[in-house]
Design an enzyme around this catalytic site. Structure first.
Site, PDB file in Angstrom:
ATOM      1  N   SER A  88      11.103 -28.576  59.282  1.00  0.00           N
ATOM      2  CA  SER A  88      12.169 -29.581  59.305  1.00  0.00           C
ATOM      3  C   SER A  88      13.306 -29.162  58.390  1.00  0.00           C
ATOM      4  O   SER A  88      13.173 -28.224  57.604  1.00  0.00           O
ATOM      5  CB  SER A  88      11.609 -30.922  58.832  1.00  0.00           C
ATOM      6  OG  SER A  88      11.334 -30.844  57.445  1.00  0.00           O
ATOM      7  N   LYS A  89      14.395 -29.885  58.509  1.00  0.00           N
ATOM      8  CA  LYS A  89      15.545 -29.605  57.649  1.00  0.00           C
ATOM      9  C   LYS A  89      15.160 -29.805  56.186  1.00  0.00           C
ATOM     10  O   LYS A  89      15.612 -29.077  55.316  1.00  0.00           O
ATOM     11  CB  LYS A  89      16.700 -30.510  58.044  1.00  0.00           C
ATOM     12  CG  LYS A  89      17.923 -30.249  57.206  1.00  0.00           C
ATOM     13  CD  LYS A  89      19.160 -30.837  57.766  1.00  0.00           C
ATOM     14  CE  LYS A  89      20.042 -31.418  56.686  1.00  0.00           C
ATOM     15  NZ  LYS A  89      20.051 -30.693  55.413  1.00  0.00           N
TER      16      LYS A  89
END
Ligand code: GLU
Length: 506
Positions: free
Chosen positions: A261-262
Site C-alpha cells: 500500500s501507499k
C-alpha cells in the site's frame, strides 16, 4: 484459427496509478508485443463519484515515461473508439436494452433506504433469486406501473438476472479453471438511470467484446468479478469471443503479509507511484520513481521480475529481451514481495550503462547552478571515476563535488589517524617533488614516478599517500589517488597540498 492478440489496459481515473497497475500494464504490453498484437488504452470512468481530474493525464505521462507504447486508445486514436467509457453512453444503453428485452435483466426501483431496511430484516441479505420477488422491480410490478414510474422520473437501476445453481467456470491462464456456483452471486447492477451510465461490469464486458479483446490481463483483485463477466458474455451470446482471462498475483508488502500500500511506501521510504502525484483533493504530494531519480529502464526491469522470471538467473533484461522471454503462463500464482532494495540495485546497474557524457550533464547543471566553472572533459572524467558508487544520478554531485570544490576543512577523525608528526615534512617534500614532474595526465606514469620517489627517499608509501589523499579530498575517500591527481591537474594538486599544510595543525 488463432485469434489476433488484442489486450487492453483499462484504468479508472481515480487517482495516481499504483506501481502494481504499472506492472499490469507492462505485462499486457510485453504479451501484446511478443504476439505481434495490439495494446489498447481504455479509460473506465463510469463511476463519476470517484473521478479525479488529472488522473488520466497522469497515467498517460507515466506510461510514456516508462516506454510503454499503446497502439490505440484515449489520446492514441484507433478504429474502435471512443475509448473513454463516459463517451460511450449510447452504446451501453443499446446493450442494456438487449438484456432487458431478452428477460436477462430487469428494472429495479428499490431506494437505498428500502434496501437498508431489507438488510436489517434479512440476515446476509443479497438481491438474488431468493429475494428478488420480494422487491420493487419489473418482475414484481405490472408493466404499466413500471412505465408510469419511469415516465414520472423515478430513478431506477437495471439488474442482471442471475439464475441460481449454475456452475460457472473461469478459465484462467495462470490459475487454471476456477469454478464457482452462480447461487453465491447477487443480481449485479448493470446500469443506473441517475447518471445514465452503466456500471463497471457491463461497460467492461461490452467494450472487451466490441474492441475484440482476446486476453484480459489484470490484477487478482478482479478475479471475483470474473464469473459474473463470464455469465454476461453468455447472456449476450458472445461465448465465441470470450477473452482468455489472466489474473496476476498481487504485489505484497516488503515486510510481513498483505497487499503493498501507499502507507508501506511512506513508512519504509520508497515511492509506490511512477511519477510524483499531487492529489487535487487533499493537496498531498506523493513521491514518484521519476522524481526520486529512477531510470525508466530500471523500473521496467525491476517490475517485470516481480511475479515472473526467465527461468535462469539472467536478471538484467532490456525491454526487447523482456518481449522475447516473457511468458505469461509462467507468472507466479502467489504474490510477489516488493523488494525495494532490488529496485535500487537495478537503478545502479542501468546507471552504469549510461555514457559519461550524459551523466556529466547532471554535474555540469549543478556547477552552473552554483556559478562554478569546470571543463566538460574534466567533469566527464570525474563522473567516469565515481559513477560506480552511484545508485541515482543525483548521487553524482555529492560524489564528484570534491573535484570542483577544494576542501576547506578536513575530516577530524581522518586527521587524527593519518596526520602524523612527520607528515608536514613528508608532504612538503612531496610538494617540491611534484613541482618538478609533468606527467599528471598519465595515471600510470605519475603513480610509478611518485612510488619510485617514495622508495628512493625511504618513505613508507602509506605515510605519504594517506595524508596526501586527505589534502586533496578532505577525507579518506575517493577513487584511485592518481586518477584524482589526473583530474585535478598539477596546479590544483599543488594548491590543495599547500592549503592543507598551511591549515592542518595538530
Ligand atoms: N477499471 C478497472 C481498473 O481500474 C479495470 C479492470 C479490468 O482490467 O477489467 O483496474
Amino acid at each position: 484459427m488463432e485469434r489476433k492478440v488484442r489486450v487492453r489496459f483499462a484504468p479508472s481515473p481515480t487517482g495516481a496509478l499504483h506501481i502494481g497497475g504499472v506492472r499490469t500494464c507492462l505485462y499486457n504490453y510485453l504479451f501484446a508485443k511478443q504476439h505481434g498484437g495490439e495494446l489498447i488504452f481504455r479509460i473506465e470512468d463510469t463511476d463519476s463519484q470517484r473521478f479525479v481530474p488529472g488522473a488520466e493525464e497522469y497515467i498517460i505521462e507515466a506510461l510514456t515515461w516508462l516506454g510503454i507504447k499503446f497502439d490505440e486508445g484515449v489520446s492514441f486514436g484507433g478504429n474502435y473508439g471512443p475509448y473513454r467509457q463516459s463517451e460511450r453512453k449510447d452504446i451501453y444503453k443499446k446493450y442494456v436494452q438487449q438484456l432487458l428485452d431478452a428477460g436477462k435483466a430487469y428494472i429495479a426501483f428499490d431506494t437505498p433506504e428500502e434496501l437498508d431496511e431489507k438488510r436489517k430484516q434479512i440476515a446476509n441479505f443479497q438481491y438474488d433469486t431468493t429475494t428478488r420477488m420480494q422487491m420493487t422491480n419489473s418482475l414484481t410490478l405490472s408493466a404499466e406501473e413500471v412505465e408510469q414510474r419511469i415516465a414520472s422520473g423515478e430513478q431506477y437501476v437495471v439488474r442482471f438476472k442471475i439464475e441460481a445453481g449454475e456452475d460457472v467456470v473461469v478459465n484462467d491462464l495462470i490459475r487454471g479453471e476456477v469454478c464457482i456456483n452462480s447461487s453465491i452471486l447477487d443480481d449485479k447492477v448493470l446500469y443506473k438511470s441517475a447518471d445514465n451510465l452503466p456500471t463497471y461490469h457491463l461497460a467492461n464486458i461490452v467494450d472487451d467484446h466490441l474492441m475484440q479483446v482476446s486476453h484480459v490481463i489484470r490484477g487478482e483483485e478482479w478475479l471475483p468479478s470474473a464469473p459474473l463477466h463470464v455469465l454476461l458474455y453468455r447472456a449476450f451470446g458472445w461465448e465465441d469471443t470470450m477473452p482468455q482471462f489472466v489474473h496476476l498475483s498481487l504485489l505484497l508488502k516488503p515486510d510481513g503479509n498483505g497487499k503493498l500500500s501507499k502507507r508501506d511506501g511512506d513508512r519504509l521510504g520508497f515511492p509506490v507511484f511512477p511519477l510524483e502525484w499531487h492529489d487535487p483533493k487533499t493537496g498531498d504530494v506523493s513521491s514518484g520513481y521519476r522524481e526520486s531519480g529512477y531510470l525508466p529502464e530500471a523500473v521496467i526491469n525491476f517490475l517485470a521480475l516481480l511475479g515472473w522470471n526467465p527461468g535462469n538467473d539472467q536478471e538484467v533484461l532490456s525491454m526487447d529481451e523482456l518481449i522475447k522471454l516473457f511468458n505469461i503462463e509462467k507468472c507466479s500464482k502467489s504474490g510477489a514481495k516488493f523488494d525495494y532494495e532490488k529496485g535500487k540495485h537495478f537503478n545502479h546497474i542501468y546507471l552504469q550503462q549510461k555514457s559519461n557524457a550524459e551523466l556529466a550533464q547532471v554535474v555540469l547543471d549543478k556547477l552552473a547552478e552554483l556559478g562554478l566553472e569546470a571543463d566538460a572533459t574534466k567533469v566527464e572524467m570525474a563522473v567516469a571515476a565515481m559513477k560506480e558508487r552511484a545508485t541515482f544520478t543525483k548521487d553524482l554531485w555529492d560524489l564528484c563535488r570534491f573535484f570542483f570544490v577544494a576542501p576547506k576543512e578536513f575530516n577530524e577523525k581522518d586527521v587524527q589517524k593519518r596526520w602524523k608528526e612527520n607528515t608536514p615534512t613528508l608532504l612538503n617534500d612531496l610538494l617540491q617533488f611534484l613541482e618538478t614532474i609533468d606527467c599528471f595526465d598519465n595515471v600510470e606514469q605519475t603513480e610509478e614516478t611518485v612510488k619510485a620517489w617514495c622508495e628512493e627517499k625511504g618513505y613508507g608509501l602509506g605515510n605519504v599517500m594517506n595524508p596526501f589523499r586527505l589534502t586533496l579530498v578532505g577525507e579518506m575517500k575517493g577513487p584511485h589517488m592518481f586518477t584524482i591527481t589526473q583530474i585535478l591537474g598539477k596546479d590544483e594538486v599543488l594548491r590543495r597540498l599547500q592549503y592543507a599544510l598551511d591549515t592542518i595543525v595538530k
